[in-house]
Design a protein around this motif. Structure first.
Motif, PDB file in Angstrom:
ATOM      1  N   MET A 143       0.818  -1.182   0.000  1.00  0.00           N
ATOM      2  CA  MET A 143       0.000   0.000   0.000  1.00  0.00           C
ATOM      3  C   MET A 143       0.865   1.250   0.000  1.00  0.00           C
ATOM      4  O   MET A 143       0.507   2.252  -0.611  1.00  0.00           O
ATOM      5  N   ALA A 144       1.997   1.182   0.671  1.00  0.00           N
ATOM      6  CA  ALA A 144       2.893   2.344   0.703  1.00  0.00           C
ATOM      7  C   ALA A 144       3.481   2.626  -0.671  1.00  0.00           C
ATOM      8  O   ALA A 144       3.598   3.787  -1.081  1.00  0.00           O
ATOM      9  N   ILE A 145       3.835   1.568  -1.380  1.00  0.00           N
ATOM     10  CA  ILE A 145       4.383   1.756  -2.728  1.00  0.00           C
ATOM     11  C   ILE A 145       3.302   2.304  -3.653  1.00  0.00           C
ATOM     12  O   ILE A 145       3.554   3.206  -4.452  1.00  0.00           O
ATOM     13  N   GLY A 146       2.096   1.802  -3.533  1.00  0.00           N
ATOM     14  CA  GLY A 146       0.999   2.298  -4.352  1.00  0.00           C
ATOM     15  C   GLY A 146       0.688   3.759  -4.067  1.00  0.00           C
ATOM     16  O   GLY A 146       0.401   4.539  -4.977  1.00  0.00           O
ATOM     17  N   THR A 147       0.761   4.152  -2.787  1.00  0.00           N
ATOM     18  CA  THR A 147       0.507   5.546  -2.434  1.00  0.00           C
ATOM     19  C   THR A 147       1.574   6.458  -3.009  1.00  0.00           C
ATOM     20  O   THR A 147       1.269   7.528  -3.552  1.00  0.00           O
ATOM     21  N   SER A 148       2.829   6.034  -2.920  1.00  0.00           N
ATOM     22  CA  SER A 148       3.898   6.881  -3.461  1.00  0.00           C
ATOM     23  C   SER A 148       3.790   6.997  -4.978  1.00  0.00           C
ATOM     24  O   SER A 148       3.982   8.074  -5.538  1.00  0.00           O
ATOM     25  N   LEU A 149       3.451   5.903  -5.649  1.00  0.00           N
ATOM     26  CA  LEU A 149       3.259   5.975  -7.096  1.00  0.00           C
ATOM     27  C   LEU A 149       2.025   6.808  -7.448  1.00  0.00           C
ATOM     28  O   LEU A 149       2.019   7.525  -8.441  1.00  0.00           O
ATOM     29  N   GLY A 150       1.000   6.720  -6.617  1.00  0.00           N
ATOM     30  CA  GLY A 150      -0.199   7.517  -6.848  1.00  0.00           C
ATOM     31  C   GLY A 150       0.070   9.000  -6.721  1.00  0.00           C
ATOM     32  O   GLY A 150      -0.483   9.808  -7.478  1.00  0.00           O
ATOM     33  N   VAL A 151       0.925   9.371  -5.765  1.00  0.00           N
ATOM     34  CA  VAL A 151       1.283  10.782  -5.615  1.00  0.00           C
ATOM     35  C   VAL A 151       2.033  11.265  -6.847  1.00  0.00           C
ATOM     36  O   VAL A 151       1.763  12.347  -7.379  1.00  0.00           O
TER      37      VAL A 151
ATOM     38  N   ASP B 158      -2.244  16.955 -12.043  1.00  0.00           N
ATOM     39  CA  ASP B 158      -1.785  18.183 -11.388  1.00  0.00           C
ATOM     40  C   ASP B 158      -2.496  18.407 -10.055  1.00  0.00           C
ATOM     41  O   ASP B 158      -2.745  19.536  -9.652  1.00  0.00           O
ATOM     42  N   ASN B 159      -2.846  17.306  -9.395  1.00  0.00           N
ATOM     43  CA  ASN B 159      -3.543  17.396  -8.124  1.00  0.00           C
ATOM     44  C   ASN B 159      -3.148  16.198  -7.273  1.00  0.00           C
ATOM     45  O   ASN B 159      -3.434  15.056  -7.630  1.00  0.00           O
ATOM     46  N   ILE B 160      -2.505  16.464  -6.139  1.00  0.00           N
ATOM     47  CA  ILE B 160      -2.028  15.362  -5.290  1.00  0.00           C
ATOM     48  C   ILE B 160      -3.192  14.636  -4.620  1.00  0.00           C
ATOM     49  O   ILE B 160      -3.102  13.449  -4.329  1.00  0.00           O
ATOM     50  N   ALA B 161      -4.303  15.343  -4.399  1.00  0.00           N
ATOM     51  CA  ALA B 161      -5.444  14.737  -3.715  1.00  0.00           C
ATOM     52  C   ALA B 161      -6.104  13.647  -4.556  1.00  0.00           C
ATOM     53  O   ALA B 161      -6.753  12.766  -4.008  1.00  0.00           O
ATOM     54  N   LEU B 162      -5.977  13.693  -5.857  1.00  0.00           N
ATOM     55  CA  LEU B 162      -6.527  12.626  -6.702  1.00  0.00           C
ATOM     56  C   LEU B 162      -5.603  11.422  -6.763  1.00  0.00           C
ATOM     57  O   LEU B 162      -6.059  10.290  -6.922  1.00  0.00           O
ATOM     58  N   GLY B 163      -4.311  11.642  -6.633  1.00  0.00           N
ATOM     59  CA  GLY B 163      -3.353  10.560  -6.764  1.00  0.00           C
ATOM     60  C   GLY B 163      -3.303   9.642  -5.561  1.00  0.00           C
ATOM     61  O   GLY B 163      -3.092   8.434  -5.702  1.00  0.00           O
ATOM     62  N   ILE B 164      -3.495  10.194  -4.369  1.00  0.00           N
ATOM     63  CA  ILE B 164      -3.379   9.380  -3.153  1.00  0.00           C
ATOM     64  C   ILE B 164      -4.437   8.279  -3.093  1.00  0.00           C
ATOM     65  O   ILE B 164      -4.085   7.113  -2.870  1.00  0.00           O
ATOM     66  N   PRO B 165      -5.727   8.552  -3.299  1.00  0.00           N
ATOM     67  CA  PRO B 165      -6.700   7.443  -3.262  1.00  0.00           C
ATOM     68  C   PRO B 165      -6.493   6.421  -4.376  1.00  0.00           C
ATOM     69  O   PRO B 165      -6.706   5.225  -4.158  1.00  0.00           O
ATOM     70  N   ILE B 166      -6.084   6.887  -5.537  1.00  0.00           N
ATOM     71  CA  ILE B 166      -5.807   5.953  -6.634  1.00  0.00           C
ATOM     72  C   ILE B 166      -4.652   5.035  -6.256  1.00  0.00           C
ATOM     73  O   ILE B 166      -4.710   3.823  -6.454  1.00  0.00           O
ATOM     74  N   GLY B 167      -3.607   5.609  -5.669  1.00  0.00           N
ATOM     75  CA  GLY B 167      -2.460   4.808  -5.238  1.00  0.00           C
ATOM     76  C   GLY B 167      -2.804   3.826  -4.142  1.00  0.00           C
ATOM     77  O   GLY B 167      -2.323   2.684  -4.136  1.00  0.00           O
TER      78      GLY B 167
END
Length: 48
Positions: free
Chosen positions: A1-9, A17-26
Motif C-alpha cells: 500500500m505504501a508503494i501504491g501511495t507513493s506511485l499515486g502521488v 496536477d492534483n495530489i489529492a486525486l493521486g493518493i486514493p488511486i495509489g
C-alpha cells in the motif's frame, strides 16, 4: 500500500496536477496488489 501511495502521488502530480486525486488511486492500487499477493500465498500454503 505504501508503494501504491507513493506511485499515486507521482502520477497524481504528473497527470492530474492534483495530489489529492493521486493518493486514493495509489491506495486502491496498493490494496489490489497486496490482496492478490495474499491470495497467491494462501494457495501455495505459505504463512502470511
Amino acid at each position: 500500500m505504501a508503494i501504491g501511495t507513493s506511485l499515486g502521488v507521482v502520477f497524481g502530480l504528473s497527470i492530474f496536477d492534483n495530489i489529492a486525486l493521486g493518493i486514493p488511486i495509489g491506495i486502491g492500487v496498493g490494496i489490489a496488489i497486496g490482496s492478490s499477493l495474499d491470495q497467491d500465498a494462501k494457495k501455495k500454503g505459505l504463512v502470511i
